[in-house]
Design an enzyme around this catalytic site. Structure first.
Site, PDB file in Angstrom:
ATOM      1  N   HIS A 190      19.001  32.816  49.616  1.00 28.67           N
ATOM      2  CA  HIS A 190      17.742  33.560  49.654  1.00 28.67           C
ATOM      3  C   HIS A 190      16.662  32.741  50.340  1.00 28.67           C
ATOM      4  CE1 HIS A 190      17.733  31.076  46.003  1.00 28.67           C
ATOM      5  NE2 HIS A 190      16.410  31.003  46.151  1.00 28.67           N
ATOM      6  N   ASP A 247      20.109  27.706  45.218  1.00 32.63           N
ATOM      7  CA  ASP A 247      19.361  26.861  44.287  1.00 32.63           C
ATOM      8  C   ASP A 247      20.179  25.760  43.617  1.00 32.63           C
ATOM      9  OD1 ASP A 247      16.972  28.087  44.764  1.00 32.63           O
ATOM     10  OD2 ASP A 247      17.113  29.481  43.084  1.00 32.63           O
ATOM     11  N   ARG A 270      -0.023  34.288  48.666  1.00 32.07           N
ATOM     12  CA  ARG A 270       1.056  34.846  47.841  1.00 32.07           C
ATOM     13  C   ARG A 270       1.279  33.914  46.652  1.00 32.07           C
ATOM     14  NH1 ARG A 270       6.702  33.894  47.405  1.00 32.07           N
ATOM     15  NH2 ARG A 270       8.092  35.688  47.650  1.00 32.07           N
ATOM     16  N   HIS A 308      18.343  29.295  51.517  1.00 30.82           N
ATOM     17  CA  HIS A 308      18.977  28.226  50.761  1.00 30.82           C
ATOM     18  C   HIS A 308      19.594  28.814  49.503  1.00 30.82           C
ATOM     19  CE1 HIS A 308      15.094  28.854  48.860  1.00 30.82           C
ATOM     20  NE2 HIS A 308      15.572  28.275  47.763  1.00 30.82           N
TER      21      HIS A 308
END
Length: 584
Positions: A526, A456, A536, A454
């Site tokens: 990204h 931002d 994570r 996508h």
């Protein structure tokens, strides 16, 4: 009307469908579940159709693209099984017509484009019929409405008229998209006039050329075509009556809407439905009308109105803090406005923040409580700066750790602002302490992403190679950064891609103190690869150059920290105004 509806389909339910459900159907989410169900039932043909239908509205969905490749290789599945079950007839015929045109089958293209026009006008009638019902009035509470009956009726029918007028946009919009195809309806007549020319039906070609000029008066290339056709035929032509009537009605509606908006004191802006002149992407030519010979002149060319002039890349400024190390710049990351830095925070700070995350983050925070907003194979948890500071004040987490989260995010902001040589202040747009955890027992044979590809601040459209800067995208975001807290997990690499959402241009392996920063637009698509084991954690940051879009919770957190620094705890406790909104 209600009596007619009830007579035909029964009593209407009092329950209204929520906006979330409507959006899910618009995005064809049910077909994602359907293809999985058909897959489990060992019906690959139906699964292929459902997957293809979903993928048409979600071309950035990497996992579904991979599923489609698998279906293509399954025995018994043929190309004809990959059908779009939700295809709109007018768009399907138009797409097929373009394909025939590009292959040089002009007779076939004519049949398909004529079919597309018939279906388009038929779909217009249906679209308008759906406007004949209760309207939604943004910003009005009709329980408290205190207008006269005359004003209420006028208001309703103005809304209805606006809905009908917007059918132009609806019919030109592809599934899963918000922006209509450029120059959609006029383009039918552009294709047709040239296809008719190729089969020596110049009378029809002339009529289509005249029709196109109704939408784009004085367009040079089409005016030249008209002159040629008239010279060869020896007479003038007329535009198609159906299109002429359609355009007259559209203009009359616009006049009424402008009058209505003026009387009601509501701003109305006409959509630019076919002001662009995007045309056929080919170099075909037609004979010039100047001398009757076979000299060739251009007919039309595609114009990319979204392409902005290249701006000089600004980066390489000071990193502010002595410990921070530059690992890769934009060139090394194969893009523009990208940077990878190490040692933004140290091991002790990473440990503190990761322990803080275990205590303060909440499942689905920032995503309306959805525990797995991006993939069912991982759990997503998050917390904002203000919430964390409140937990620190209440003694639920160490206040020192809560303050560290605040300070570290400010450190990241200063680094991004300095490195990219920004001439104005970079403000926080959203700050989130986030963790993604692989769900045990669901990691075998995973081929999806932890976070789909996508951009931002715009809606990525890989098929059109565009990124549409319009709601619901956060269009005010200018820069983004991710500061990683650990690397003791499997998978979870951050990746940059091309606009096709498939071609990976750079991959970043997270570790403690590593930060990736980049501009938030379509130049930097990204995503995150699947986290297949462990957890994570990172501090996710989005920034804006527009002070009007500063993060409200951040401003409140600033006040909290100022009060803490002045050790006025009583004043802080009384003045703290928590904003419960925690949506991303």
């Amino acid at each position: 009307m209600n009596a007619c509806i009830e007579d035909q389909i029964g009593t209407q339910s009092m329950h209204k469908v929520s906006e979330d459900v409507i959006q899910d159907f618009n995005r064809r989410i049910p077909y994602n579940y359907l293809q999985l169900a058909y897959q489990k039932l060992k019906q690959p043909k139906d699964a292929a159709a459902a997957a293809h239908t979903y993928f048409q509205a979600n071309p950035e969905h990497v996992e579904m693209g991979q599923n489609l490749e698998q279906y293509k290789n399954q025995q018994g599945v043929q190309e004809e099984h990959f059908v779009d079950r939700e295809a709109r007839p007018h768009q399907r015929a138009f797409t097929a017509g373009v394909r025939s045109y590009d292959n040089g089958d002009y007779e076939g293209a004519i049949v398909l484009f004529e079919e597309a026009l018939v279906e388009y006008y038929r779909a217009d009638v249906k679209c308008r019929a759906l406007c004949q019902g209760p309207q939604r009035f943004e910003g009005h509470d009709h329980i408290l409405y205190r207008y006269s009956l005359h004003e209420l009726i006028s208001d309703h029918f103005t809304q209805t008229l606006h809905c009908e007028h917007e059918c132009v946009r609806d019919l030109a919009t592809r599934p899963g998209r918000l922006s209509p195809m450029e120059n959609y309806l006029p383009l039918h007549y552009d294709y047709l006039q040239f296809a008719y020319f190729h089969v020596d039906m110049l009378k029809d070609a002339l009529s289509c050329a005249y029709t196109y000029l109704m939408f784009h008066q004085g367009e040079e290339f089409m005016t030249d075509n008209v002159n040629y056709y008239e010279e060869v035929l020896g007479h003038h032509g007329q535009p198609r009556e159906k299109a002429a009537w359609y355009l007259r009605r559209h203009k009359q509606e616009l006049e009424l809407l402008l009058i209505g908006s003026d009387i009601m004191g509501v701003q109305f802006t006409e959509g630019q439905y076919w002001s662009g002149t995007g045309g056929r992407e080919d170099s075909n030519r037609i004979p010039s009308g100047t001398d009757g010979g076979m000299d060739y002149v251009p007919i039309s060319e595609k114009k990319n109105i979204t392409e902005a002039p290249l701006q000089p890349i600004k980066e390489g400024g000071p990193l502010v803090y002595d410990s921070v190390r530059l690992v890769q710049n934009s060139v090394a990351l194969n893009g523009t406005q990208r940077v990878l830095l190490d040692d933004v925070i140290d091991e002790d700070e990473c440990t503190d923040l990761k322990q803080l995350a275990q205590a303060v983050t909440m499942a689905g925070d920032g995503y309306r409580g959805k525990m797995s907003p991006h993939t069912p194979n991982e759990k997503f948890e998050g917390a904002t700066v203000l919430k964390t500071l409140l937990y620190g004040y209440e003694g639920r987490v160490p206040l020192k750790s809560a303050r560290l989260f605040y300070d570290v995010s400010e450190r990241a902001r200063r680094i991004v602002q300095s490195y990219f040589l920004l001439n104005s202040t970079l403000h926080f747009s959203y700050t989130h302490l986030v963790c993604r955890t692989a769900i045990t027992g669901q990691q075998d044979h995973r081929n999806d992403l932890s976070h789909p590809i996508h951009a931002d601040n715009c809606l990525l459209d890989p098929e059109a190679n565009e990124c549409w800067k319009e709601p619901p995208a956060y269009t005010y975001r200018d820069y983004s950064a991710l500061l990683y807290l650990n690397g003791d997990f499997e998978g979870g690499e951050f990746i940059f891609t091309e606009m096709d959402a498939k071609t990976v241009t750079a991959s970043v392996k997270p570790k403690c103190g590593r930060m990736v920063g980049f501009s938030s637009g379509g130049e930097n698509p990204h995503g995150v690869k699947a986290v297949t084991r462990g957890q994570r954690c990172a501090v996710a940051l989005w920034f804006t150059l527009d002070p009007l879009f500063r993060e409200l919770e951040r401003l409140q957190a600033d006040e909290v920290v100022q009060d803490l620094d002045s050790q006025s705890q009583s004043q802080w406790h009384q003045g703290l105004n928590i904003n419960p909104k925690n949506e991303l």
